[in-house]
Design an enzyme around this catalytic site. Structure first.
Site, PDB file in Angstrom:
ATOM      1  N   SER A 139      -6.191  20.083 -43.200  1.00 25.35           N
ATOM      2  CA  SER A 139      -7.533  19.501 -43.184  1.00 25.35           C
ATOM      3  C   SER A 139      -7.462  18.177 -43.935  1.00 25.35           C
ATOM      4  CB  SER A 139      -8.495  20.439 -43.911  1.00 25.35           C
ATOM      5  OG  SER A 139      -9.743  19.815 -44.122  1.00 25.35           O
ATOM      6  N   TYR A 152     -11.355  25.481 -51.481  1.00 26.22           N
ATOM      7  CA  TYR A 152     -10.858  25.244 -50.110  1.00 26.22           C
ATOM      8  C   TYR A 152      -9.850  24.099 -50.122  1.00 26.22           C
ATOM      9  CZ  TYR A 152     -10.996  24.075 -45.100  1.00 26.22           C
ATOM     10  OH  TYR A 152     -10.657  23.811 -43.783  1.00 26.22           O
TER      11      TYR A 152
HETATM   12  P1  NDP Z   1     -13.199  29.080 -36.507  1.00 22.79           P
HETATM   13  O1  NDP Z   1     -14.011  29.806 -37.515  1.00 22.79           O
HETATM   14  O2  NDP Z   1     -13.753  28.898 -35.138  1.00 22.79           O
HETATM   15  O3  NDP Z   1     -11.761  29.745 -36.383  1.00 22.79           O
HETATM   16  C1  NDP Z   1     -11.119  30.365 -37.457  1.00 22.79           C
HETATM   17  C2  NDP Z   1     -10.181  31.404 -36.877  1.00 22.79           C
HETATM   18  O4  NDP Z   1      -9.482  32.029 -37.967  1.00 22.79           O
HETATM   19  C3  NDP Z   1     -10.919  32.494 -36.130  1.00 22.79           C
HETATM   20  O5  NDP Z   1     -10.219  32.800 -34.955  1.00 22.79           O
HETATM   21  C4  NDP Z   1     -10.877  33.669 -37.086  1.00 22.79           C
HETATM   22  O6  NDP Z   1     -10.851  34.865 -36.323  1.00 22.79           O
HETATM   23  C5  NDP Z   1      -9.542  33.427 -37.766  1.00 22.79           C
HETATM   24  N1  NDP Z   1      -9.388  34.129 -39.022  1.00 22.79           N
HETATM   25  C6  NDP Z   1     -10.151  34.074 -40.133  1.00 22.79           C
HETATM   26  N2  NDP Z   1      -9.686  34.933 -41.051  1.00 22.79           N
HETATM   27  C7  NDP Z   1      -8.606  35.537 -40.497  1.00 22.79           C
HETATM   28  C8  NDP Z   1      -7.698  36.524 -40.944  1.00 22.79           C
HETATM   29  N3  NDP Z   1      -7.803  37.107 -42.142  1.00 22.79           N
HETATM   30  N4  NDP Z   1      -6.701  36.896 -40.122  1.00 22.79           N
HETATM   31  C9  NDP Z   1      -6.579  36.355 -38.893  1.00 22.79           C
HETATM   32  N5  NDP Z   1      -7.412  35.425 -38.408  1.00 22.79           N
HETATM   33  C10 NDP Z   1      -8.411  35.025 -39.218  1.00 22.79           C
HETATM   34  O7  NDP Z   1     -12.882  27.670 -37.178  1.00 22.79           O
HETATM   35  P2  NDP Z   1     -11.830  26.521 -36.845  1.00 22.79           P
HETATM   36  O8  NDP Z   1     -11.302  26.641 -35.479  1.00 22.79           O
HETATM   37  O9  NDP Z   1     -12.471  25.274 -37.265  1.00 22.79           O
HETATM   38  O10 NDP Z   1     -10.702  26.858 -37.917  1.00 22.79           O
HETATM   39  C11 NDP Z   1      -9.304  26.825 -37.623  1.00 22.79           C
HETATM   40  C12 NDP Z   1      -8.591  26.127 -38.759  1.00 22.79           C
HETATM   41  O11 NDP Z   1      -9.005  24.768 -38.799  1.00 22.79           O
HETATM   42  C13 NDP Z   1      -8.861  26.684 -40.147  1.00 22.79           C
HETATM   43  O12 NDP Z   1      -7.638  26.787 -40.850  1.00 22.79           O
HETATM   44  C14 NDP Z   1      -9.738  25.627 -40.795  1.00 22.79           C
HETATM   45  O13 NDP Z   1      -9.595  25.593 -42.194  1.00 22.79           O
HETATM   46  C15 NDP Z   1      -9.184  24.370 -40.140  1.00 22.79           C
HETATM   47  N6  NDP Z   1     -10.046  23.197 -40.173  1.00 22.79           N
HETATM   48  C16 NDP Z   1     -11.266  23.184 -39.542  1.00 22.79           C
HETATM   49  C17 NDP Z   1     -12.084  22.071 -39.581  1.00 22.79           C
HETATM   50  C18 NDP Z   1     -13.446  22.041 -38.976  1.00 22.79           C
HETATM   51  O14 NDP Z   1     -14.204  21.078 -39.242  1.00 22.79           O
HETATM   52  N7  NDP Z   1     -13.822  23.003 -38.147  1.00 22.79           N
HETATM   53  C19 NDP Z   1     -11.632  20.858 -40.270  1.00 22.79           C
HETATM   54  C20 NDP Z   1     -10.336  20.954 -40.865  1.00 22.79           C
HETATM   55  C21 NDP Z   1      -9.579  22.081 -40.797  1.00 22.79           C
HETATM   56  P3  NDP Z   1     -11.340  36.323 -36.787  1.00 22.79           P
HETATM   57  O15 NDP Z   1     -12.604  36.137 -37.574  1.00 22.79           O
HETATM   58  O16 NDP Z   1     -11.520  37.011 -35.474  1.00 22.79           O
HETATM   59  O17 NDP Z   1     -10.215  36.875 -37.571  1.00 22.79           O
END
Ligand code: NDP
Length: 245
Positions: A139, A152
């Site tokens: 990020s 975070y």
């Molecule tokens: P989402 O919330 O849409 O996706 C997050 C994903 O992580 C989901 O599929 C969720 O699935 C999964 N997840 C969360 N906890 C767990 C766990 N314990 N085990 C397995 N899977 C897990 O958000 P994003 O697509 O935005 O996030 C993806 C990445 O991008 C993250 O690392 C986030 O920090 C990073 N990011 C996002 C930004 C943004 O602005 N959106 C900016 C910068 C970085 P489930 O709940 O089904 O497990």
């Protein structure tokens, strides 16, 4: 540049960046093995995709055995692992003074240990193969600290340090690393914010014109990095909406 017939494992694939990446990889002819905690959302992602190109299973990245099992599924089903995309993450927001110790622990477990679990599960396989590619979603918060995001940011600084360490250590084993560092992306990430007002403010900002990227914008980049020939390594990319500071 092609991902055709590459085998890629994706975590955090039930929504947002992970789900988009799975779909784009499949479109490009890759074999994709993906996981997250919500089985029904994984099934949604899988619907419409060629079943011969995918495998998925419920996976909590904080549980090392589950991550190992996901990676093994790729080997059992498709015979190798070309790339692992460590993408799962959460972003609860609050000032440190609010003392949300459970959220801190959860963030450390998912955002940091989750990535380490992925690396640990896949390295022995990549060593045996003599090649491999490890990616992680970092990020801009891995470069710069923002208020209410101190922990975070700490987790994302850690991911950047870990991946850079792995890059240096694994050059000799022909393992590439790619750190993707997005700015604002419109996904379900706001759902991990416990304070409803803060979550709403973030979503409102996303909906200002051009203020947030789409998950597909990040997926494009991931697919590009994976598709490059093995001698080319994109190690770090910052990607943000053009209007973001
Ligand atoms: P989402 O919330 O849409 O996706 C997050 C994903 O992580 C989901 O599929 C969720 O699935 C999964 N997840 C969360 N906890 C767990 C766990 N314990 N085990 C397995 N899977 C897990 O958000 P994003 O697509 O935005 O996030 C993806 C990445 O991008 C993250 O690392 C986030 O920090 C990073 N990011 C996002 C930004 C943004 O602005 N959106 C900016 C910068 C970085 P489930 O709940 O089904 O497990």
């Amino acid at each position: 540049m092609t991902v055709e017939n590459k085998v890629v494992v994706v975590t955090g694939a039930s929504s947002g960046i992970g789900a988009s990446t799975v779909k784009l990889l499949v479109k490009g002819g890759a074999k994709v093995v993906f996981g997250a905690r919500r089985q029904e959302k994984l099934e949604e992602v899988a619907s419409g995709l060629d079943p011969d190109q995918i495998a998925f299973q419920e996976t909590d990245v904080t549980d090392y055995q589950q991550v190992k099992s996901l990676v093994q599924l790729a080997v059992d089903r498709f015979g190798k692992v070309d790339a692992l995309f460590n993408n799962a993450g959460i972003m609860p927001m609050a000032a440190v003074s609010e003392d949300n110790r459970d959220e801190w622990q959860q963030m450390l477990n998912i955002n940091v240990m989750g990535v380490l679990n992925g690396i640990s599960a896949v390295l022995p396989i990549m060593h045996r193969q003599g090649y491999g590619h490890i990616l992680a979603t970092d990020s801009l918060a891995g470069y710069k600290v923002y208020p209410n995001l101190a922990v975070y940011c700490g987790t994302k600084f850690a991911v950047r340090a870990i991946l850079e360490g792995v890059r240096q250590e694994e050059i000799k084993n022909k393992i590439r690393t790619t750190l993707i560092a997005p700015g604002m992306v419109e996904t379900e990430l706001y759902k991990s914010i416990s304070d409803p007002k803060t979550a709403k403010n973030l979503v409102d900002t996303w909906h200002e014109e051009n203020h947030a990227l789409k998950a597909e914008d990040i997926a494009d980049l991931v697919v590009y990095a994976i598709g490059l020939p093995n001698y080319v390594s994109i190690n770090e990319v910052k990607i943000r909406p053009s209007v973001e500071l």
